[in-house]
Scaffold this active site. Structure first.
Site, PDB file in Angstrom:
ATOM      1  N   ASP A 189       1.925  15.421   2.302  1.00 56.30           N
ATOM      2  CA  ASP A 189       2.057  16.480   3.292  1.00 56.30           C
ATOM      3  C   ASP A 189       1.365  17.716   2.725  1.00 56.30           C
ATOM      4  O   ASP A 189       0.687  17.628   1.679  1.00 56.30           O
ATOM      5  CB  ASP A 189       3.527  16.711   3.698  1.00 56.30           C
TER       6      ASP A 189
ATOM      7  N   HIS B 167      10.914  -3.478 -13.435  1.00 53.18           N
ATOM      8  CA  HIS B 167      12.164  -4.021 -12.903  1.00 53.18           C
ATOM      9  C   HIS B 167      12.240  -4.043 -11.377  1.00 53.18           C
ATOM     10  O   HIS B 167      12.962  -4.857 -10.820  1.00 53.18           O
ATOM     11  CB  HIS B 167      13.358  -3.212 -13.426  1.00 53.18           C
TER      12      HIS B 167
ATOM     13  N   CYS C  56       4.905  14.568  -1.605  1.00 51.36           N
ATOM     14  CA  CYS C  56       5.331  15.736  -0.828  1.00 51.36           C
ATOM     15  C   CYS C  56       5.847  16.765  -1.819  1.00 51.36           C
ATOM     16  O   CYS C  56       5.559  16.657  -3.015  1.00 51.36           O
ATOM     17  CB  CYS C  56       6.341  15.359   0.254  1.00 51.36           C
TER      18      CYS C  56
ATOM     19  N   THR D  42       8.925  17.585  -3.048  1.00 45.92           N
ATOM     20  CA  THR D  42       9.819  17.017  -4.069  1.00 45.92           C
ATOM     21  C   THR D  42       9.612  15.521  -4.274  1.00 45.92           C
ATOM     22  O   THR D  42      10.040  14.971  -5.283  1.00 45.92           O
ATOM     23  CB  THR D  42      11.289  17.192  -3.633  1.00 45.92           C
TER      24      THR D  42
ATOM     25  N   HIS E 107      14.881  -9.921 -12.157  1.00 43.78           N
ATOM     26  CA  HIS E 107      14.571  -8.744 -11.340  1.00 43.78           C
ATOM     27  C   HIS E 107      14.089  -9.165  -9.947  1.00 43.78           C
ATOM     28  O   HIS E 107      14.360  -8.488  -8.958  1.00 43.78           O
ATOM     29  CB  HIS E 107      13.538  -7.873 -12.040  1.00 43.78           C
TER      30      HIS E 107
HETATM   31  C1  RB5 Z   1       7.938  20.727   2.901  1.00 47.98           C
HETATM   32  O1  RB5 Z   1       8.278  22.057   2.904  1.00 47.98           O
HETATM   33  C2  RB5 Z   1       8.930  19.898   2.089  1.00 47.98           C
HETATM   34  O2  RB5 Z   1      10.156  19.869   2.737  1.00 47.98           O
HETATM   35  C3  RB5 Z   1       8.398  18.518   1.849  1.00 47.98           C
HETATM   36  O3  RB5 Z   1       7.196  18.595   1.179  1.00 47.98           O
HETATM   37  C4  RB5 Z   1       9.264  17.588   1.000  1.00 47.98           C
HETATM   38  O4  RB5 Z   1       9.594  18.195  -0.206  1.00 47.98           O
HETATM   39  C5  RB5 Z   1      10.407  16.992   1.675  1.00 47.98           C
HETATM   40  O5  RB5 Z   1      11.150  16.168   1.124  1.00 47.98           O
END
Ligand code: RB5
Length: 158
Positions: free
Chosen positions: A13, A103, A70, A72, A138
């Site tokens: 993203d 695994h 993304c 996180t 596994h």
């Molecule tokens: C975008 O702001 C953020 O929410 C997205 O990149 C991600 O971290 C969502 O899990």
């Protein structure tokens, strides 16, 4: 170490657009073909749209391996793991990346562009791509959840 040169499908993203561009070129430098589903700018997008493109292609068997990024890594991994046969692993550290292959036979690597830097992300991609699955017990464990239309099927829900 075994080296897997199967083509890779990648998506992100806006929060990880820059990391996607970096990793795309990094993987291409290893002479591995990369399909980039986007986005193609840093304008805000919704991460599930790109998770579905990559996870759908891996779930169908069209691609053996994918990478999703993304902010996180959490949203991408949650969305991707809705698909049968997708084993998307959120790995913002090297040990998890290696173990996700050994695994869990992870077929999508997920990372958070707001969590780790480019250098660590490249190391994680290399380790993830080069680490083989150990199979055996596994595989038996993966078989218990890999082909479930719905994870609630057959379970007693309290
Ligand atoms: C975008 O702001 C953020 O929410 C997205 O990149 C991600 O971290 C969502 O899990």
């Amino acid at each position: 170490m075994e080296s897997n040169s199967a083509p890779v499908i990648i998506g992100s993203d806006h929060a990880a657009f820059s990391l996607k561009e970096t990793l795309k070129h990094y993987v291409e430098q290893k002479n591995i073909a990369v399909t980039d589903v986007g986005p193609h700018s840093a304008d805000a997008v919704d991460y599930p749209d790109y998770a579905f493109l990559v996870a759908g292609a891996v779930s169908s068997g069209k691609y053996e391996r994918g990478i999703l990024l993304c902010g996180t890594g959490l949203g991408m991994s949650m969305a991707a793991n809705k698909f049968p046969h997708v084993r998307a692993a959120l790995c913002n550290d090297l040990f998890s990346a290696i173990m996700s292959r050994r695994h869990n036979n992870a077929n999508i690597l997920v990372m958070g562009g707001r969590v780790i830097g480019d250098v660590l992300a490249k190391e994680i991609v290399s380790a993830w791509m080069e680490t083989p699955f150990e199979g055996g017990r596994h595989q038996r464990r993966i078989d218990k959840f890999d082909d479930m239309g719905c994870p609630l099927n057959g379970l007693n829900i309290i």
